[in-house]
Structures are given as C-alpha cells and as structure tokens.
Design an enzyme around this catalytic site. Structure first.
Site, PDB file in Angstrom:
ATOM      1  N   THR A  84       7.255  49.878 -20.439  1.00  0.00           N
ATOM      2  CA  THR A  84       8.468  49.125 -20.084  1.00  0.00           C
ATOM      3  C   THR A  84       8.991  49.530 -18.695  1.00  0.00           C
ATOM      4  O   THR A  84       9.464  48.677 -17.942  1.00  0.00           O
ATOM      5  CB  THR A  84       9.581  49.331 -21.141  1.00  0.00           C
ATOM      6  OG1 THR A  84       9.806  50.736 -21.311  1.00  0.00           O
ATOM      7  CG2 THR A  84       9.214  48.721 -22.474  1.00  0.00           C
ATOM      8  N   GLU A 102      17.550  52.477 -17.012  1.00  0.00           N
ATOM      9  CA  GLU A 102      18.056  52.094 -18.341  1.00  0.00           C
ATOM     10  C   GLU A 102      19.569  52.242 -18.363  1.00  0.00           C
ATOM     11  O   GLU A 102      20.098  53.232 -17.859  1.00  0.00           O
ATOM     12  CB  GLU A 102      17.463  53.013 -19.423  1.00  0.00           C
ATOM     13  CG  GLU A 102      16.007  52.752 -19.693  1.00  0.00           C
ATOM     14  CD  GLU A 102      15.447  53.606 -20.826  1.00  0.00           C
ATOM     15  OE1 GLU A 102      16.222  54.235 -21.569  1.00  0.00           O
ATOM     16  OE2 GLU A 102      14.217  53.642 -20.955  1.00  0.00           O
ATOM     17  N   VAL A 290       5.680  56.475 -13.233  1.00  0.00           N
ATOM     18  CA  VAL A 290       5.839  55.164 -12.597  1.00  0.00           C
ATOM     19  C   VAL A 290       5.858  55.251 -11.057  1.00  0.00           C
ATOM     20  O   VAL A 290       5.730  54.241 -10.377  1.00  0.00           O
ATOM     21  CB  VAL A 290       7.098  54.460 -13.194  1.00  0.00           C
ATOM     22  CG1 VAL A 290       8.361  54.867 -12.478  1.00  0.00           C
ATOM     23  CG2 VAL A 290       6.912  52.974 -13.227  1.00  0.00           C
TER      24      VAL A 290
END
Ligand code: A3P
Length: 378
Positions: A84, A102, A290
């Site tokens: 995600t 987030e 990431v």
C-alpha cells in the site's frame, strides 16, 4: 346666469382635489402597512431562530450540496504489508495527485461511526437525542475531508492511504461520490512472512501462530473484497502487488486509466521524488523499503517458510487465496515475468549496494513496534 356655472366649477375642483388626496392617502397607507408587515415577519423569523433549534435538515442539505465542490479523492487500502505504501508513493509522484503519510485517524472515525450504527442501543440513543443519519454522515464527511485537505500539500486530486479504510469502502463511496478506490492484494503467505519477520504488530496477528494469521488475513481481505465488489469495478480496482512490481509500466498505466489521470513518466521513478514531493513518516514500517526503486526483493522472500502442516490446509484456512487466483498447490508459485525496467532497477541497486544500505539506515523506523494502536481487523 354667470353664478351657477362658477359654483359648479368650484364644486368640481373640490371633488377632484378630494379624490387625488384620497388616492395619495391610500398609497401611503398601503406602503406603510407593507413595510410594517415585512419588518414584523423579519423580526419573528429571527427571534424564532434564536429560540428554536436550527433547521438541521437544511444545514445538512447545504453541506451535502458542498460535496459537489469537493476535490476528487482516491482511497488506497488493503491488508497491511500488501504494497500500500509503494502504491501511494507511485501516485504521489504524479504532479496532480497527493497522498502523503497515513492519517491513522480516518479509519478510526470510520470505525467509530460503524460501531454506532452496529449497536441498536447506541443508535436509538442517537436518534432520540435529535441525531439523524444525514447529520452524522455530514459530520464524518467534513472530518475526513478536512484531514485530507490539510494534512499535506495541496493538489488537484486528494488521496488517502490508510489500509483499513477499505473495510468501510461502500460507506466512504456513499459520502464521497467523487472518489475511487484501489484495493491492494498480495499473496497471504508473503503478507504473513512480512508481518512475522519484520515484527509488525497488528491487532489479532501473532508473531508465532501462522494459522491464526492466515485466518485473520482471510477475514480481512474477504470483507474488503466484498466492499470493493459492491462499489463496482468503475469505482474500485483491485491491484495485485505481484503484478505491480513485476510489470510496473503496464500496471500503472491501467491504474491511471482507471483513475482518469493522464500518464506521466515520473510515476515509474517515485524514488527520485522521495524527500521532495514525497514525504515519508519515520514511524511507518515501510518507509525504508519504499525509498528504493520498484524492485523484486520482497516477491519470493516467503518461499520455504510456510510450516508444512499449514501448507496442507491452506485452502481451508485461507480460501480467499485461491479465490483471488493464487496457486495454493505450489510452494514456489510463479507470479509472471519481470519487465526490463524492474530488472534494470535491480541491477542498479546491486551496483550501488552501499548507497542503498546507507539510505535504508537513514529512513529506518524510529518508534517502538506499536503500529496496532488504531488497527483492528474486525
Ligand atoms: P516486505 O515486508 O515483504 O518486504 P505496506 O506498505 O502495505 O505495508 O507493504 C509493505 C511491502 O511493500 C513490503 O514487503 C515492502 O518490501 C514492499 N515494498 C515497499 N516498497 C517497495 C518497492 N520500492 N519495491 C517493491 N516492493 C516494495
């Protein structure tokens, strides 16, 4: 002889003056009565507003009308450890889109609202207290939109990446008519391997019990899958992590087409915008992964790590795995072939191993392992 016509003329003049005056008086009277009645009605409305409850129905309607002025919004979710964060970093590298870190509070407010609705006792109390579904929806929408709008830089298209938001996708779709959803799907065996080896704590997940984790994964993904299906393929798209990392160009092209967003090459190299347009949180588990270009390091890490007794019961413990198209019979399933761009990324990462090692260190997580604060499966 002269006297008579003169008197009649005088009488005529008097009569004319009288009628003119009467007309004037009646006009003045009408205007006065009209002004007074307007004034009175104004006063009575304002005093009524002060004394009685505001007309919440029309307030809610006004708020709902504002929805049409909301920016388009993308919601990214799925089971944690399904790629995600990579998905949001890819979209963050598009100049029209901004996702950011987030928010953690968006799934929380959605979970609270779901709890109110689920409990008949609580719901009746709310209704008895003058609440309506429309008021609550309007308030939840305002909360979510405010967070989305202000928690990071502005952009034409807003985007939220909070994995568990997809549990409430049908509701979110109803309060945000101009929104689309990306549901990340990843092989459960890889998800569980990631949770257990990286010690990611998610409520209900165990650091030792593989079976329990498979069941929980199944429950979570089944509910998100159902929500996505209910919304329909025009608004909810399933994105397979394996396809995303093996065939990034093809996958991202499909995703941008689905989102109605023009193609830009920057989406293939999100790593170049880390620390510039893309900001990462030091408290998130995926930040030090990431930062790298799209790669295949995590694709098959789980191979050889599934307990043998679990392997035999895979289809019973996690039937969703097969339903989603994964090969549950093989311990080393093939996910497809990698495109040259990913192979080149892998090569460059190998050549500059030290550089990436340092970078990973710089983005290493800085909090104790407590990601489960607001995360719940059921
Ligand atoms: P592993 O823990 O198996 O390595 P999420 O962000 O949903 O929690 O998903 C985390 C997974 O996405 C991690 O899996 C991580 O390696 C993978 N991921 C993150 N960045 C990636 C990248 N640049 N290329 C490939 N996979 C990436």
């Amino acid at each position: 002889m002269l006297c008579c016509p003169i008197r009649r003329r005088n009488l005529c003049n008097m009569y004319q003056r009288l009628t003119r005056n009467l007309w004037l008086i009646s006009i003045v009277l009408t205007v006065t009565v009209f002004s007074l009645s307007t004034l009175f009605s104004k006063y009575s409305i304002s005093s009524q507003t002060c004394l009685t409850k505001s007309n919440d129905k029309s307030d809610v309607q006004t708020n709902n009308r504002n929805v049409s002025s909301f920016k388009p919004t993308i919601f990214i979710g799925g089971m944690p450890r399904s790629g995600t964060t990579l998905m949001r970093a890819i979209l963050d590298s598009h100049p029209l889109i901004r996702c950011g870190e987030e928010t953690r509070v968006i799934p929380r407010i959605l979970s609270m609202r779901a709890a109110w609705k689920k409990s008949p006792v609580e719901w009746n109390r709310l209704i008895a207290g003058g609440m309506t579904e429309a008021i609550l929806d309007s308030a939840v929408r305002a909360f979510v939109y405010e967070i989305l709008l202000h928690h990071s830089l502005s952009a034409d298209i807003l985007c939220d990446k909070d994995p568990f938001v997809l549990k409430y996708a049908t509701y979110v779709a109803s309060i945000f008519p101009n929104s689309k959803f990306l549901l990340l799907i990843r092989d459960a065996r890889a998800v569980i391997h990631s949770v257990m080896t990286r010690r990611v704590t998610i409520t209900g997940f165990s650091q030792t019990d593989y079976r329990q984790n498979l069941k929980l994964w199944n429950k979570g993904i089944e509910s998100m899958f159902q929500q996505c299906q209910q919304i329909g393929h025009n608004r909810c798209m399933m994105v397979y992590y394996e396809q995303l990392v093996l065939q990034p160009k093809k996958s991202i092209e499909n995703i941008l087409k689905f989102l109605d967003v023009p193609w830009v090459d920057s989406v293939l190299h999100h790593e170049e915008l880390i620390g510039k347009k893309i900001s990462l949180s030091k408290t998130e588990h995926s930040s030090d992964q990431v930062i790298k270009p799209i790669n295949l390091e995590a694709l098959t890490k789980w191979f050889g790590h599934v307990p043998s007794d679990v392997r035999e019961e895979l289809d019973v413990l996690a039937p969703m795995l097969k339903r989603l198209g994964y090969d549950t019979k093989s311990d080393t399933p093939s996910y497809g072939t990698a495109d040259p761009l990913v192979l080149a990324n892998m090569e460059k990462m190998k050549e500059n191993a030290d550089f990436w090692k340092q970078k990973v260190k710089a983005y290493a997580r800085q909090l104790p392992n407590n990601t489960n604060l607001f995360q719940k499966i059921s």
